[in-house]
Design a protein around this motif. Structure first.
Motif, PDB file in Angstrom:
ATOM      1  N   LEU A   1       2.576  -5.531   1.172  1.00 34.93           N
ATOM      2  CA  LEU A   1       1.928  -4.483   0.654  1.00 34.93           C
ATOM      3  C   LEU A   1       3.212  -2.936   1.195  1.00 34.93           C
ATOM      4  O   LEU A   1       3.580  -3.711   1.827  1.00 34.93           O
ATOM      5  N   VAL A   2       3.321  -2.398  -0.537  1.00 36.50           N
ATOM      6  CA  VAL A   2       3.972  -1.641   0.115  1.00 36.50           C
ATOM      7  C   VAL A   2       3.632  -0.213  -1.055  1.00 36.50           C
ATOM      8  O   VAL A   2       2.730  -0.695  -2.544  1.00 36.50           O
ATOM      9  N   ILE A   3       2.675   0.548  -0.855  1.00 37.41           N
ATOM     10  CA  ILE A   3       1.904   1.848  -0.995  1.00 37.41           C
ATOM     11  C   ILE A   3       3.282   2.790  -1.456  1.00 37.41           C
ATOM     12  O   ILE A   3       3.866   4.120  -0.420  1.00 37.41           O
ATOM     13  N   PHE A   4       2.696   3.345  -2.132  1.00 35.07           N
ATOM     14  CA  PHE A   4       3.654   4.499  -3.260  1.00 35.07           C
ATOM     15  C   PHE A   4       3.030   5.633  -3.668  1.00 35.07           C
ATOM     16  O   PHE A   4       1.638   5.923  -3.905  1.00 35.07           O
ATOM     17  N   LEU A   5       3.281   6.882  -2.478  1.00 35.59           N
ATOM     18  CA  LEU A   5       2.548   8.082  -2.509  1.00 35.59           C
ATOM     19  C   LEU A   5       3.133   9.490  -3.324  1.00 35.59           C
ATOM     20  O   LEU A   5       5.038   9.866  -2.851  1.00 35.59           O
ATOM     21  N   HIS A   6       2.630   9.863  -4.171  1.00 36.86           N
ATOM     22  CA  HIS A   6       3.321  10.600  -5.290  1.00 36.86           C
ATOM     23  C   HIS A   6       2.782  12.415  -5.496  1.00 36.86           C
ATOM     24  O   HIS A   6       2.428  12.477  -3.939  1.00 36.86           O
ATOM     25  N   GLY A   7       3.582  13.067  -5.847  1.00 38.09           N
ATOM     26  CA  GLY A   7       3.590  14.252  -5.033  1.00 38.09           C
ATOM     27  C   GLY A   7       3.224  15.713  -6.103  1.00 38.09           C
ATOM     28  O   GLY A   7       2.931  14.992  -7.232  1.00 38.09           O
ATOM     29  N   TRP A   8       3.520  16.133  -6.137  1.00 37.15           N
ATOM     30  CA  TRP A   8       3.477  17.969  -7.235  1.00 37.15           C
ATOM     31  C   TRP A   8       4.044  18.462  -7.584  1.00 37.15           C
ATOM     32  O   TRP A   8       5.125  18.057  -7.155  1.00 37.15           O
ATOM     33  N   PRO A   9       4.008  18.100  -9.138  1.00 37.11           N
ATOM     34  CA  PRO A   9       3.133  17.988  -9.667  1.00 37.11           C
ATOM     35  C   PRO A   9       3.376  16.599 -10.834  1.00 37.11           C
ATOM     36  O   PRO A   9       3.737  16.913 -11.495  1.00 37.11           O
ATOM     37  N   GLU A  10       2.790  15.249 -10.367  1.00 35.02           N
ATOM     38  CA  GLU A  10       3.074  14.539 -10.450  1.00 35.02           C
ATOM     39  C   GLU A  10       2.206  13.420 -10.946  1.00 35.02           C
ATOM     40  O   GLU A  10       0.858  13.237  -9.851  1.00 35.02           O
ATOM     41  N   THR A  11       2.374  11.953 -10.430  1.00 34.91           N
ATOM     42  CA  THR A  11       0.676  11.113 -10.620  1.00 34.91           C
ATOM     43  C   THR A  11       1.357   9.718 -10.169  1.00 34.91           C
ATOM     44  O   THR A  11       2.791   9.512  -9.964  1.00 34.91           O
ATOM     45  N   SER A  12       0.594   8.855  -9.745  1.00 39.00           N
ATOM     46  CA  SER A  12       1.691   6.939  -9.200  1.00 39.00           C
ATOM     47  C   SER A  12       2.648   7.420 -10.805  1.00 39.00           C
ATOM     48  O   SER A  12       3.114   6.055 -10.033  1.00 39.00           O
ATOM     49  N   TYR A  13       2.492   7.482 -12.024  1.00 40.88           N
ATOM     50  CA  TYR A  13       3.428   6.836 -13.218  1.00 40.88           C
ATOM     51  C   TYR A  13       4.372   6.980 -12.544  1.00 40.88           C
ATOM     52  O   TYR A  13       5.594   6.402 -12.998  1.00 40.88           O
TER      53      TYR A  13
ATOM     54  N   PHE B   1       6.630  -8.599  -3.489  1.00 37.33           N
ATOM     55  CA  PHE B   1       6.018  -6.824  -2.553  1.00 37.33           C
ATOM     56  C   PHE B   1       5.268  -6.985  -3.588  1.00 37.33           C
ATOM     57  O   PHE B   1       5.248  -7.383  -4.719  1.00 37.33           O
ATOM     58  N   TYR B   2       4.191  -6.664  -3.325  1.00 36.98           N
ATOM     59  CA  TYR B   2       2.945  -6.138  -3.747  1.00 36.98           C
ATOM     60  C   TYR B   2       2.475  -4.680  -3.675  1.00 36.98           C
ATOM     61  O   TYR B   2       2.313  -4.111  -2.953  1.00 36.98           O
ATOM     62  N   CYS B   3       3.022  -4.037  -4.523  1.00 36.24           N
ATOM     63  CA  CYS B   3       2.879  -2.274  -4.558  1.00 36.24           C
ATOM     64  C   CYS B   3       1.817  -2.160  -5.332  1.00 36.24           C
ATOM     65  O   CYS B   3       1.246  -2.543  -6.490  1.00 36.24           O
ATOM     66  N   VAL B   4       0.921  -0.628  -4.755  1.00 38.51           N
ATOM     67  CA  VAL B   4      -0.116  -0.615  -4.556  1.00 38.51           C
ATOM     68  C   VAL B   4       0.262   1.612  -5.002  1.00 38.51           C
ATOM     69  O   VAL B   4       0.974   1.871  -3.779  1.00 38.51           O
ATOM     70  N   ALA B   5       0.488   2.602  -6.115  1.00 38.96           N
ATOM     71  CA  ALA B   5       0.663   4.040  -6.396  1.00 38.96           C
ATOM     72  C   ALA B   5      -0.894   4.235  -6.478  1.00 38.96           C
ATOM     73  O   ALA B   5      -1.650   4.054  -7.287  1.00 38.96           O
ATOM     74  N   PRO B   6      -1.070   4.969  -5.764  1.00 37.78           N
ATOM     75  CA  PRO B   6      -2.783   5.515  -6.011  1.00 37.78           C
ATOM     76  C   PRO B   6      -2.424   6.655  -6.504  1.00 37.78           C
ATOM     77  O   PRO B   6      -2.109   7.250  -6.314  1.00 37.78           O
TER      78      PRO B   6
ATOM     79  N   LYS C   1      -9.758   0.159  -9.679  1.00 38.10           N
ATOM     80  CA  LYS C   1      -9.830   1.546  -8.975  1.00 38.10           C
ATOM     81  C   LYS C   1     -10.346   1.080  -7.311  1.00 38.10           C
ATOM     82  O   LYS C   1     -11.107  -0.392  -7.318  1.00 38.10           O
ATOM     83  N   VAL C   2     -10.342   1.892  -6.298  1.00 33.74           N
ATOM     84  CA  VAL C   2     -10.676   1.900  -5.212  1.00 33.74           C
ATOM     85  C   VAL C   2     -11.459   2.575  -4.860  1.00 33.74           C
ATOM     86  O   VAL C   2     -11.889   4.145  -4.663  1.00 33.74           O
ATOM     87  N   LYS C   3     -12.629   1.926  -4.081  1.00 34.90           N
ATOM     88  CA  LYS C   3     -13.756   2.812  -3.518  1.00 34.90           C
ATOM     89  C   LYS C   3     -13.931   2.766  -2.223  1.00 34.90           C
ATOM     90  O   LYS C   3     -13.726   2.032  -1.319  1.00 34.90           O
TER      91      LYS C   3
ATOM     92  N   ARG D   1      -2.461   2.190  -9.466  1.00 35.77           N
ATOM     93  CA  ARG D   1      -1.781   1.577 -10.267  1.00 35.77           C
ATOM     94  C   ARG D   1      -1.063   0.410  -9.727  1.00 35.77           C
ATOM     95  O   ARG D   1      -0.706   0.618  -8.049  1.00 35.77           O
ATOM     96  N   THR D   2      -1.040  -1.070 -10.027  1.00 33.24           N
ATOM     97  CA  THR D   2      -0.459  -1.929  -8.395  1.00 33.24           C
ATOM     98  C   THR D   2       0.642  -3.486  -9.777  1.00 33.24           C
ATOM     99  O   THR D   2       0.473  -3.057 -11.237  1.00 33.24           O
ATOM    100  N   ASP D   3       1.333  -3.454  -8.725  1.00 34.82           N
ATOM    101  CA  ASP D   3       1.773  -4.126  -9.134  1.00 34.82           C
ATOM    102  C   ASP D   3       1.975  -5.682  -8.288  1.00 34.82           C
ATOM    103  O   ASP D   3       2.479  -5.302  -7.457  1.00 34.82           O
ATOM    104  N   GLY D   4       2.395  -6.440  -9.358  1.00 37.07           N
ATOM    105  CA  GLY D   4       2.614  -8.034  -8.180  1.00 37.07           C
ATOM    106  C   GLY D   4       1.525  -8.941  -7.712  1.00 37.07           C
ATOM    107  O   GLY D   4      -0.608  -8.412  -8.312  1.00 37.07           O
ATOM    108  N   ASP D   5       2.089  -9.888  -7.043  1.00 39.72           N
ATOM    109  CA  ASP D   5       0.573 -10.191  -6.385  1.00 39.72           C
ATOM    110  C   ASP D   5       0.118 -10.271  -5.041  1.00 39.72           C
ATOM    111  O   ASP D   5       0.789  -9.351  -4.074  1.00 39.72           O
ATOM    112  N   LYS D   6      -0.899  -9.465  -5.713  1.00 35.98           N
ATOM    113  CA  LYS D   6      -1.772  -9.134  -3.549  1.00 35.98           C
ATOM    114  C   LYS D   6      -1.548  -9.952  -3.077  1.00 35.98           C
ATOM    115  O   LYS D   6      -1.745  -8.980  -1.840  1.00 35.98           O
ATOM    116  N   GLU D   7      -1.371 -11.273  -3.287  1.00 30.03           N
ATOM    117  CA  GLU D   7      -1.148 -12.129  -1.425  1.00 30.03           C
ATOM    118  C   GLU D   7       0.400 -11.486  -0.958  1.00 30.03           C
ATOM    119  O   GLU D   7       0.498 -11.802   0.382  1.00 30.03           O
TER     120      GLU D   7
END
Length: 286
Positions: A26-38, A52-57, A6-8, A17-23
Protein backbone atom coordinates in the motif's frame (compact mmCIF):
# COMPACT_ATOMS: atom_id res chain seq x y z
CA UNK A 1 -8.30 1.12 -13.16
CA UNK A 2 -9.09 3.89 -10.71
CA UNK A 3 -12.22 3.83 -8.63
CA UNK A 4 -13.53 5.64 -5.56
CA UNK A 5 -14.43 3.61 -2.50
CA UNK A 6 -16.20 4.62 0.71
CA UNK A 7 -14.24 4.10 3.92
CA UNK A 8 -16.24 4.35 7.16
CA UNK A 9 -14.38 5.30 10.32
CA UNK A 10 -16.70 5.72 13.31
CA UNK A 11 -19.30 8.28 12.15
CA UNK A 12 -17.28 9.57 9.19
CA UNK A 13 -17.28 8.24 5.63
CA UNK A 14 -14.26 9.08 3.48
CA UNK A 15 -14.18 9.12 -0.31
CA UNK A 16 -10.94 7.37 -1.26
CA UNK A 17 -9.60 7.22 -4.80
CA UNK A 18 -7.87 3.86 -5.42
CA UNK A 19 -5.74 2.31 -8.13
CA UNK A 20 -4.16 -1.14 -8.41
CA UNK A 21 -4.52 -4.56 -6.83
CA UNK A 22 -5.47 -4.35 -3.15
CA UNK A 23 -3.31 -7.39 -2.46
CA UNK A 24 -0.20 -5.34 -3.30
CA UNK A 25 1.85 -3.18 -0.96
CA UNK A 26 0.00 0.00 0.00
CA UNK A 27 0.94 3.59 -0.82
CA UNK A 28 -1.26 6.30 0.74
CA UNK A 29 -1.28 9.77 -0.84
CA UNK A 30 -2.39 12.84 1.15
CA UNK A 31 -3.46 16.01 -0.65
CA UNK A 32 -3.19 19.56 0.64
CA UNK A 33 -5.11 22.83 0.38
CA UNK A 34 -6.76 23.83 -1.87
CA UNK A 35 -6.83 20.51 -3.72
CA UNK A 36 -8.31 17.02 -3.48
CA UNK A 37 -7.16 13.46 -4.08
CA UNK A 38 -7.55 14.20 -7.79
CA UNK A 39 -4.06 15.76 -7.76
CA UNK A 40 -2.56 12.28 -7.35
CA UNK A 41 -4.33 10.53 -10.25
CA UNK A 42 -1.37 10.39 -12.62
CA UNK A 43 1.13 9.35 -9.95
CA UNK A 44 -1.25 6.68 -8.66
CA UNK A 45 -1.53 5.17 -12.14
CA UNK A 46 2.25 5.06 -12.32
CA UNK A 47 2.61 3.32 -8.95
CA UNK A 48 -0.15 0.83 -9.64
CA UNK A 49 1.76 -0.17 -12.79
CA UNK A 50 4.82 -0.67 -10.56
CA UNK A 51 2.88 -3.21 -8.51
CA UNK A 52 1.52 -1.10 -5.63
CA UNK A 53 -1.99 -0.54 -4.32
CA UNK A 54 -2.63 3.20 -4.23
CA UNK A 55 -5.16 4.96 -2.01
CA UNK A 56 -5.71 8.72 -1.90
CA UNK A 57 -8.45 9.90 0.45
CA UNK A 58 -10.33 13.13 0.24
CA UNK A 59 -9.32 14.20 3.71
CA UNK A 60 -11.55 15.16 6.63
CA UNK A 61 -13.75 18.04 5.50
CA UNK A 62 -13.07 17.36 1.82
CA UNK A 63 -15.18 14.20 1.91
CA UNK A 64 -18.79 15.35 2.12
CA UNK A 65 -19.75 12.68 4.66
CA UNK A 66 -16.63 13.24 6.77
CA UNK A 67 -17.16 16.93 7.42
CA UNK A 68 -17.95 17.60 11.09
CA UNK A 69 -18.84 21.14 12.11
CA UNK A 70 -16.42 23.13 14.28
CA UNK A 71 -12.68 23.76 14.17
CA UNK A 72 -12.01 21.41 17.11
CA UNK A 73 -12.60 18.48 14.76
CA UNK A 74 -9.61 19.41 12.57
CA UNK A 75 -6.72 19.06 14.98
CA UNK A 76 -3.60 17.31 13.74
CA UNK A 77 -4.23 14.41 16.11
CA UNK A 78 -7.60 13.73 14.52
CA UNK A 79 -6.33 14.23 10.97
CA UNK A 80 -3.50 11.76 11.55
CA UNK A 81 -5.75 9.18 13.20
CA UNK A 82 -8.04 9.30 10.16
CA UNK A 83 -5.23 7.92 8.01
CA UNK A 84 -4.43 5.16 10.48
CA UNK A 85 -8.13 4.34 10.45
CA UNK A 86 -8.09 4.07 6.67
CA UNK A 87 -5.11 1.69 6.79
CA UNK A 88 -6.94 -0.41 9.39
CA UNK A 89 -10.03 -0.50 7.17
CA UNK A 90 -7.79 -1.80 4.39
CA UNK A 91 -6.36 -4.46 6.72
CA UNK A 92 -2.86 -3.08 6.16
CA UNK A 93 -0.34 -2.86 8.97
CA UNK A 94 2.49 -1.07 7.13
CA UNK A 95 2.45 1.32 4.20
CA UNK A 96 4.34 3.96 2.24
CA UNK A 97 3.16 7.54 2.74
CA UNK A 98 3.32 10.55 0.40
CA UNK A 99 1.97 13.99 1.33
CA UNK A 100 1.89 17.51 -0.10
CA UNK A 101 1.10 20.77 1.70
CA UNK A 102 -1.38 19.93 4.50
CA UNK A 103 -0.93 16.32 3.49
CA UNK A 104 2.74 16.77 4.36
CA UNK A 105 1.93 18.34 7.73
CA UNK A 106 -0.37 15.43 8.54
CA UNK A 107 2.28 13.05 7.24
CA UNK A 108 5.00 14.39 9.55
CA UNK A 109 2.65 13.75 12.48
CA UNK A 110 1.93 10.20 11.33
CA UNK A 111 5.53 9.18 10.70
CA UNK A 112 6.55 10.58 14.08
CA UNK A 113 3.76 9.08 16.15
CA UNK A 114 3.33 5.80 14.28
CA UNK A 115 6.81 5.11 12.92
CA UNK A 116 6.39 1.34 13.16
CA UNK A 117 3.61 1.58 10.55
CA UNK A 118 5.66 3.43 7.93
CA UNK A 119 7.80 1.78 5.24
CA UNK A 120 8.84 5.08 3.65
CA UNK A 121 7.81 8.73 3.83
CA UNK A 122 7.84 11.41 1.15
CA UNK A 123 7.02 14.96 2.19
CA UNK A 124 6.48 17.58 -0.50
CA UNK A 125 6.73 21.37 -0.07
CA UNK A 126 6.07 21.64 3.70
CA UNK A 127 8.99 20.62 5.95
CA UNK A 128 8.95 19.12 9.45
CA UNK A 129 6.44 21.29 11.24
CA UNK A 130 8.61 21.91 14.29
CA UNK A 131 10.84 23.80 11.85
CA UNK A 132 7.90 25.35 10.03
CA UNK A 133 6.30 26.53 13.27
CA UNK A 134 9.55 28.05 14.46
CA UNK A 135 9.97 29.84 11.14
CA UNK A 136 6.50 31.40 11.36
CA UNK A 137 7.58 33.16 14.56
CA UNK A 138 11.33 33.67 14.08
CA UNK A 139 11.83 34.37 10.38
CA UNK A 140 10.67 37.65 8.83
CA UNK A 141 10.34 36.16 5.34
CA UNK A 142 8.23 33.26 6.58
CA UNK A 143 6.00 35.57 8.63
CA UNK A 144 5.21 37.50 5.45
CA UNK A 145 4.64 34.30 3.49
CA UNK A 146 2.32 32.99 6.21
CA UNK A 147 0.27 36.15 6.69
CA UNK A 148 -2.63 34.42 4.98
CA UNK A 149 -2.60 31.80 7.76
CA UNK A 150 -3.06 34.57 10.33
CA UNK A 151 -5.84 36.07 8.20
CA UNK A 152 -7.57 32.70 8.09
CA UNK A 153 -8.11 32.91 11.86
CA UNK A 154 -10.92 35.41 11.28
CA UNK A 155 -14.45 34.01 11.06
CA UNK A 156 -16.47 34.18 7.81
CA UNK A 157 -14.32 36.75 5.98
CA UNK A 158 -11.78 34.25 4.55
CA UNK A 159 -14.59 32.18 3.07
CA UNK A 160 -16.18 35.29 1.53
CA UNK A 161 -12.88 36.34 -0.01
CA UNK A 162 -12.26 32.89 -1.46
CA UNK A 163 -15.72 32.71 -3.05
CA UNK A 164 -15.41 36.20 -4.58
CA UNK A 165 -15.50 36.40 -8.39
CA UNK A 166 -16.10 32.67 -8.77
CA UNK A 167 -13.09 31.61 -6.69
CA UNK A 168 -10.67 33.94 -8.49
CA UNK A 169 -8.04 33.61 -5.75
CA UNK A 170 -8.02 29.84 -5.93
CA UNK A 171 -8.06 29.81 -9.72
CA UNK A 172 -4.77 31.73 -9.66
CA UNK A 173 -3.28 28.99 -7.49
CA UNK A 174 -4.63 26.39 -9.93
CA UNK A 175 -3.11 27.99 -13.04
CA UNK A 176 -1.06 24.85 -13.75
CA UNK A 177 -3.93 22.43 -13.14
CA UNK A 178 -6.01 20.72 -15.82
CA UNK A 179 -9.65 21.87 -16.26
CA UNK A 180 -10.94 18.47 -15.07
CA UNK A 181 -8.77 18.80 -11.97
CA UNK A 182 -10.15 22.27 -11.22
CA UNK A 183 -13.71 21.00 -11.69
CA UNK A 184 -13.07 18.32 -9.07
CA UNK A 185 -11.64 20.88 -6.63
CA UNK A 186 -14.63 23.17 -7.09
CA UNK A 187 -17.03 20.38 -6.21
CA UNK A 188 -15.57 20.63 -2.72
CA UNK A 189 -15.02 24.36 -2.37
CA UNK A 190 -18.42 25.38 -3.73
CA UNK A 191 -19.96 23.61 -0.73
CA UNK A 192 -19.94 26.21 2.10
CA UNK A 193 -19.61 23.58 4.82
CA UNK A 194 -16.62 21.96 3.13
CA UNK A 195 -14.91 25.27 2.36
CA UNK A 196 -15.12 26.22 6.03
CA UNK A 197 -13.85 22.79 7.03
CA UNK A 198 -10.77 23.26 4.83
CA UNK A 199 -10.02 26.62 6.48
CA UNK A 200 -10.54 25.03 9.90
CA UNK A 201 -7.28 23.13 9.38
CA UNK A 202 -5.55 26.49 9.81
CA UNK A 203 -7.82 27.68 12.62
CA UNK A 204 -7.45 24.51 14.66
CA UNK A 205 -3.65 24.21 14.45
CA UNK A 206 -2.29 27.77 14.23
CA UNK A 207 -1.63 28.07 17.97
CA UNK A 208 0.17 24.72 17.96
CA UNK A 209 2.44 25.79 15.10
CA UNK A 210 3.39 29.07 16.79
CA UNK A 211 4.18 27.16 19.99
CA UNK A 212 7.06 25.49 18.14
CA UNK A 213 9.18 28.64 18.54
CA UNK A 214 9.62 27.86 22.27
CA UNK A 215 8.48 24.28 22.85
CA UNK A 216 8.82 20.91 21.17
CA UNK A 217 5.64 20.07 19.29
CA UNK A 218 7.18 17.29 17.20
CA UNK A 219 10.41 15.36 17.65
CA UNK A 220 12.88 13.44 15.51
CA UNK A 221 11.85 11.43 12.47
CA UNK A 222 13.11 7.85 12.48
CA UNK A 223 11.74 6.54 9.18
CA UNK A 224 13.33 6.68 5.70
CA UNK A 225 12.45 10.15 4.41
CA UNK A 226 12.48 11.98 1.10
CA UNK A 227 11.69 15.69 1.22
CA UNK A 228 11.11 17.70 -1.96
CA UNK A 229 10.81 21.50 -2.04
CA UNK A 230 10.66 24.15 -4.73
CA UNK A 231 12.97 27.09 -4.08
CA UNK A 232 10.42 29.48 -5.61
CA UNK A 233 7.70 28.37 -3.18
CA UNK A 234 5.45 31.32 -2.27
CA UNK A 235 4.35 29.73 1.02
CA UNK A 236 7.48 28.04 2.40
CA UNK A 237 10.85 29.79 2.72
CA UNK A 238 14.36 28.41 3.02
CA UNK A 239 14.60 29.07 6.78
CA UNK A 240 11.99 26.44 7.59
CA UNK A 241 13.49 23.97 5.12
CA UNK A 242 17.02 24.36 6.49
CA UNK A 243 15.77 24.03 10.07
CA UNK A 244 13.96 20.84 9.12
CA UNK A 245 16.99 18.73 8.20
CA UNK A 246 18.21 18.34 11.80
CA UNK A 247 15.20 16.23 12.75
CA UNK A 248 15.92 13.48 10.23
CA UNK A 249 17.54 10.53 12.05
CA UNK A 250 17.09 7.76 9.46
CA UNK A 251 18.01 7.61 5.77
CA UNK A 252 17.23 11.06 4.39
CA UNK A 253 17.28 12.65 0.96
CA UNK A 254 16.48 16.29 0.23
CA UNK A 255 15.71 17.48 -3.30
CA UNK A 256 15.46 21.18 -4.15
CA UNK A 257 13.70 21.99 -7.42
CA UNK A 258 13.64 25.17 -9.46
CA UNK A 259 9.91 25.65 -9.09
CA UNK A 260 7.16 26.81 -6.75
CA UNK A 261 4.64 25.18 -4.43
CA UNK A 262 2.57 23.16 -6.93
CA UNK A 263 5.22 20.60 -7.77
CA UNK A 264 2.96 17.74 -8.84
CA UNK A 265 1.71 19.98 -11.68
CA UNK A 266 4.94 21.80 -12.58
CA UNK A 267 7.63 19.17 -11.96
CA UNK A 268 5.72 15.93 -12.35
CA UNK A 269 8.48 13.85 -13.94
CA UNK A 270 11.05 14.90 -11.37
CA UNK A 271 8.64 13.93 -8.59
CA UNK A 272 7.71 10.65 -10.24
CA UNK A 273 11.34 9.63 -10.63
CA UNK A 274 12.40 10.64 -7.12
CA UNK A 275 9.41 9.14 -5.30
CA UNK A 276 9.58 5.92 -7.30
CA UNK A 277 13.25 5.47 -6.47
CA UNK A 278 12.55 6.14 -2.79
CA UNK A 279 9.54 3.83 -2.49
CA UNK A 280 11.19 0.98 -4.39
CA UNK A 281 14.25 1.24 -2.16
CA UNK A 282 12.10 0.58 0.90
CA UNK A 283 9.64 -1.85 -0.62
CA UNK A 284 9.22 -4.68 1.85
CA UNK A 285 10.54 -8.11 0.86
CA UNK A 286 7.69 -10.43 -0.09
Amino acid sequence: MQETIKVKIDDLIFDCRTDGDKENELVIFLHGWPETSYMWKKLMSHFSEKGFYCVAPNLRGYSKDACPKGKKHYSLDKLAKDILGISKFLNTQKFHLVGHDWGAIIGWKIVHDYQDRILSWTGISVPHYQAFGKAIVADTEQRKMSQYVKNFQLPYLPEEGIRKDDFKILRKLWKNSEPSEIDDYLKVFRNPKQLTASINYYRSNYTLLKKAAKDTILGDINVPTLFIWGKKDIAIGSYAVNESHQYMKNDYEFIELDSGHWLIQTKYHELENAITKHVLKYQSVT
